[in-house]
Design a protein around this motif. Sequence first.
Motif, PDB file in Angstrom:
ATOM      1  N   GLU A 198       0.818  60.020 -19.536  1.00  0.00           N
ATOM      2  CA  GLU A 198      -0.640  59.885 -19.505  1.00  0.00           C
ATOM      3  C   GLU A 198      -0.985  58.496 -20.036  1.00  0.00           C
ATOM      4  OE1 GLU A 198      -4.911  60.991 -19.656  1.00  0.00           O
ATOM      5  OE2 GLU A 198      -3.175  61.804 -18.595  1.00  0.00           O
ATOM      6  N   PHE A 199      -1.882  57.790 -19.334  1.00  0.00           N
ATOM      7  CA  PHE A 199      -2.370  56.498 -19.791  1.00  0.00           C
ATOM      8  C   PHE A 199      -3.841  56.639 -20.198  1.00  0.00           C
ATOM      9  CE2 PHE A 199       1.033  55.630 -16.816  1.00  0.00           C
ATOM     10  CZ  PHE A 199       1.795  54.674 -17.492  1.00  0.00           C
ATOM     11  N   ILE A 200      -4.194  56.070 -21.329  1.00  0.00           N
ATOM     12  CA  ILE A 200      -5.578  56.045 -21.784  1.00  0.00           C
ATOM     13  C   ILE A 200      -5.951  54.587 -21.988  1.00  0.00           C
ATOM     14  CG2 ILE A 200      -7.224  56.800 -23.544  1.00  0.00           C
ATOM     15  CD1 ILE A 200      -5.307  59.076 -24.238  1.00  0.00           C
ATOM     16  N   GLY A 201      -6.969  54.110 -21.237  1.00  0.00           N
ATOM     17  CA  GLY A 201      -7.264  52.693 -21.345  1.00  0.00           C
ATOM     18  C   GLY A 201      -8.567  52.283 -20.714  1.00  0.00           C
ATOM     19  N   ASP A 202      -8.650  50.987 -20.449  1.00  0.00           N
ATOM     20  CA  ASP A 202      -9.853  50.385 -19.879  1.00  0.00           C
ATOM     21  C   ASP A 202      -9.471  49.621 -18.612  1.00  0.00           C
ATOM     22  OD1 ASP A 202      -8.608  48.081 -20.941  1.00  0.00           O
ATOM     23  OD2 ASP A 202      -9.749  48.226 -22.803  1.00  0.00           O
ATOM     24  N   SER A 203     -10.105  48.482 -18.367  1.00  0.00           N
ATOM     25  CA  SER A 203      -9.858  47.759 -17.119  1.00  0.00           C
ATOM     26  C   SER A 203      -8.431  47.244 -17.015  1.00  0.00           C
ATOM     27  CB  SER A 203     -10.835  46.586 -16.992  1.00  0.00           C
ATOM     28  OG  SER A 203     -10.708  45.709 -18.105  1.00  0.00           O
ATOM     29  N   LEU A 204      -7.796  46.954 -18.142  1.00  0.00           N
ATOM     30  CA  LEU A 204      -6.442  46.416 -18.110  1.00  0.00           C
ATOM     31  C   LEU A 204      -5.462  47.433 -17.536  1.00  0.00           C
ATOM     32  CD1 LEU A 204      -6.420  44.627 -21.568  1.00  0.00           C
ATOM     33  CD2 LEU A 204      -6.910  43.645 -19.324  1.00  0.00           C
ATOM     34  N   ALA A 205      -5.617  48.693 -17.914  1.00  0.00           N
ATOM     35  CA  ALA A 205      -4.764  49.754 -17.367  1.00  0.00           C
ATOM     36  C   ALA A 205      -5.223  50.188 -15.982  1.00  0.00           C
ATOM     37  CB  ALA A 205      -4.737  50.951 -18.314  1.00  0.00           C
ATOM     38  N   ALA A 206      -6.531  50.082 -15.714  1.00  0.00           N
ATOM     39  CA  ALA A 206      -7.078  50.523 -14.424  1.00  0.00           C
ATOM     40  C   ALA A 206      -6.692  49.603 -13.275  1.00  0.00           C
ATOM     41  CB  ALA A 206      -8.600  50.634 -14.501  1.00  0.00           C
ATOM     42  N   GLY A 207      -6.292  48.365 -13.588  1.00  0.00           N
ATOM     43  CA  GLY A 207      -5.876  47.437 -12.537  1.00  0.00           C
ATOM     44  C   GLY A 207      -6.972  46.529 -12.030  1.00  0.00           C
ATOM     45  N   MET A 208      -8.002  46.324 -12.804  1.00  0.00           N
ATOM     46  CA  MET A 208      -9.097  45.467 -12.361  1.00  0.00           C
ATOM     47  C   MET A 208      -8.581  44.061 -12.056  1.00  0.00           C
ATOM     48  SD  MET A 208     -12.724  44.873 -14.303  1.00  0.00           S
ATOM     49  CE  MET A 208     -14.136  44.212 -13.427  1.00  0.00           C
ATOM     50  N   TYR A 209      -8.943  43.550 -10.873  1.00  0.00           N
ATOM     51  CA  TYR A 209      -8.619  42.218 -10.381  1.00  0.00           C
ATOM     52  C   TYR A 209      -7.161  42.027  -9.948  1.00  0.00           C
ATOM     53  CZ  TYR A 209     -13.243  40.870 -12.041  1.00  0.00           C
ATOM     54  OH  TYR A 209     -14.599  40.797 -12.250  1.00  0.00           O
ATOM     55  N   THR A 210      -6.335  43.068  -9.967  1.00  0.00           N
ATOM     56  CA  THR A 210      -5.039  42.952  -9.308  1.00  0.00           C
ATOM     57  C   THR A 210      -5.236  43.235  -7.822  1.00  0.00           C
ATOM     58  OG1 THR A 210      -4.550  45.237  -9.939  1.00  0.00           O
ATOM     59  CG2 THR A 210      -3.599  43.483 -11.316  1.00  0.00           C
ATOM     60  N   SER A 211      -4.226  42.917  -7.018  1.00  0.00           N
ATOM     61  CA  SER A 211      -4.395  42.924  -5.559  1.00  0.00           C
ATOM     62  C   SER A 211      -4.847  44.269  -5.010  1.00  0.00           C
ATOM     63  CB  SER A 211      -3.083  42.522  -4.884  1.00  0.00           C
ATOM     64  OG  SER A 211      -2.779  41.177  -5.157  1.00  0.00           O
ATOM     65  N   ILE A 222      -2.675  35.481 -16.696  1.00  0.00           N
ATOM     66  CA  ILE A 222      -4.042  36.000 -16.784  1.00  0.00           C
ATOM     67  C   ILE A 222      -4.880  35.277 -15.744  1.00  0.00           C
ATOM     68  CG2 ILE A 222      -6.054  36.328 -18.258  1.00  0.00           C
ATOM     69  CD1 ILE A 222      -3.670  37.896 -19.211  1.00  0.00           C
ATOM     70  N   GLY A 223      -5.541  36.026 -14.857  1.00  0.00           N
ATOM     71  CA  GLY A 223      -6.313  35.431 -13.785  1.00  0.00           C
ATOM     72  C   GLY A 223      -7.661  34.906 -14.248  1.00  0.00           C
ATOM     73  N   PRO A 224      -8.415  34.268 -13.356  1.00  0.00           N
ATOM     74  CA  PRO A 224      -9.734  33.739 -13.697  1.00  0.00           C
ATOM     75  C   PRO A 224     -10.706  34.806 -14.178  1.00  0.00           C
ATOM     76  CG  PRO A 224      -8.965  32.818 -11.624  1.00  0.00           C
ATOM     77  CD  PRO A 224      -8.020  33.911 -11.972  1.00  0.00           C
ATOM     78  N   GLY A 225     -10.460  36.078 -13.813  1.00  0.00           N
ATOM     79  CA  GLY A 225     -11.319  37.172 -14.258  1.00  0.00           C
ATOM     80  C   GLY A 225     -10.889  37.765 -15.581  1.00  0.00           C
ATOM     81  N   TYR A 226     -10.026  37.049 -16.326  1.00  0.00           N
ATOM     82  CA  TYR A 226      -9.589  37.458 -17.677  1.00  0.00           C
ATOM     83  C   TYR A 226      -8.761  38.741 -17.676  1.00  0.00           C
ATOM     84  CZ  TYR A 226     -13.159  34.028 -18.799  1.00  0.00           C
ATOM     85  OH  TYR A 226     -13.906  32.891 -18.840  1.00  0.00           O
ATOM     86  N   HIS A 227      -8.118  39.046 -16.568  1.00  0.00           N
ATOM     87  CA  HIS A 227      -7.258  40.221 -16.475  1.00  0.00           C
ATOM     88  C   HIS A 227      -5.888  39.797 -15.948  1.00  0.00           C
ATOM     89  CE1 HIS A 227     -11.149  42.155 -16.838  1.00  0.00           C
ATOM     90  NE2 HIS A 227     -10.554  43.328 -16.964  1.00  0.00           N
ATOM     91  N   PRO A 228      -4.847  40.612 -16.192  1.00  0.00           N
ATOM     92  CA  PRO A 228      -3.521  40.235 -15.714  1.00  0.00           C
ATOM     93  C   PRO A 228      -3.489  40.043 -14.208  1.00  0.00           C
ATOM     94  CG  PRO A 228      -3.357  42.036 -17.285  1.00  0.00           C
ATOM     95  CD  PRO A 228      -4.814  41.862 -16.986  1.00  0.00           C
ATOM     96  N   THR A 229      -2.738  39.046 -13.775  1.00  0.00           N
ATOM     97  CA  THR A 229      -2.433  38.888 -12.363  1.00  0.00           C
ATOM     98  C   THR A 229      -1.424  39.973 -11.969  1.00  0.00           C
ATOM     99  OG1 THR A 229      -0.569  37.433 -12.834  1.00  0.00           O
ATOM    100  CG2 THR A 229      -2.737  36.391 -12.562  1.00  0.00           C
TER     101      THR A 229
END
Length: 435
Positions: free
Chosen positions: A175-188, A385-392
């Motif tokens: 189980e993962f509990i998180g925010d945009s970083l775990a949700a995959g925001m701004y990845t392909s 880290i991409g321009p949207g401040y999230h992992p590439t």
Amino acid sequence: MLSLSIPGLVVFGIAALWQASATILQNGQVKPTNYVETRIDQSEYSFRTYSANATEISYQGRWDSKYVSWWSAPGIKFGYTGRTVAITFGNLTTDGVLVGYRIGGLDWAFANITAGSTHLLVSPADPNSGLTAPINPWTFELRVTNWAFGIQIDSVHVAAGEKLVKLPDLGRRIEFIGDSLAAGMYTSYEGLSSWAYGLAAGLGNTEYSVTAYPGICAADQDCWGNPRGQVHQWFYTSDTSSRAAALYGDNPEPWDFSAQPAADLVVINIGTNDRNEHNNVSTTAYIDALTKIIEGVHGKWPKAQVIVMSLWLGFYQSGNSYFPRAPSGWVNEISQMVQWFNSGDYLLDPVIYDGITKKTSRTGTKVDPFVHYFNTTGIMQHNDIGPGYHPTDVGAIKVASHLQQFIKMTFQWDLYATGPEVYHDTLYWNNEPNY
């Protein structure tokens, strides 16, 4: 006609969600999105039909009583006979939502889904549909890629005379509990390119659920338009989206933990939104919320091991190099909290938290240490880290890979994924050896 669903765009921290037909730029280049049109007229086919509540269908992640999906990368899996699979999607499907689907361990294919329509996803016209080994029964998997949107399953169809087959449980769960970083925001592919998905799929033979949503805090307050924090929302089926508010208002369905197998491992990565000055969350409020989340996990799944990840807040250039942004996110406070959970103060008389009633209670039963700290320092560099401040995509892969090894060494989990595609569109190579 192609209908693209465009994920969240953060402008000065304010999430603006919309759907449109548009060009997506990826690393400054146009991203190909000419996905195959899979919508059909069901009346032209002869199907055997299964309703959404068929026991042969395994629902992955969180789904409500209306068979509507929530959070990041939810999906369905089942075995089947024949060479045909079609799905009718209900009217509560987000029109244009992008899904990934595949047969067995083959590569992901993608399609935009039309609400209230039937989509033919496997057919005899596909040469792969006739491959009967080594995975048998033939398996079909579908996952929602867009974290903000969802699908509703109305029914599943196979060819007349064929059948669905219930697949066995894989035997271990994350189980993962998180925010945009775990949700995959701004990845392909958002959910299907996130580090959380990559970790679980990369382990192989692992059921997983990614209960993560962009902008959400650990603390129970409004953060970037999310009305509640994970200390509250994790105990409910739906996320904090406007889609959920439109369907359920202030009365979402509680998540029925008793109806699901317990997680063996819970990975928590949350706090970057709490740490943002815009949301004005104090250190005390954050640590209290994170503590209650872990107490809640322990109350629901007493045998689960918990991994708490340190936070990363990006990088900045100083002179002729780059450095992590400081302060790096309550490092000492999170570490001290983990130590407290593994001390006699907690282990001799554990506290559990109920996010529905907001009550805490003591079990009076001694437990062994179960909370582990994963330090992310040094895993990613500034260009991960991409321009949207999230992992590439590369940043997500690096986090997932390091976590896999941490889990293997800490819990002696074997790695069972030995070939099937995990991340899609990551086949980059140089075809010119003589430059």
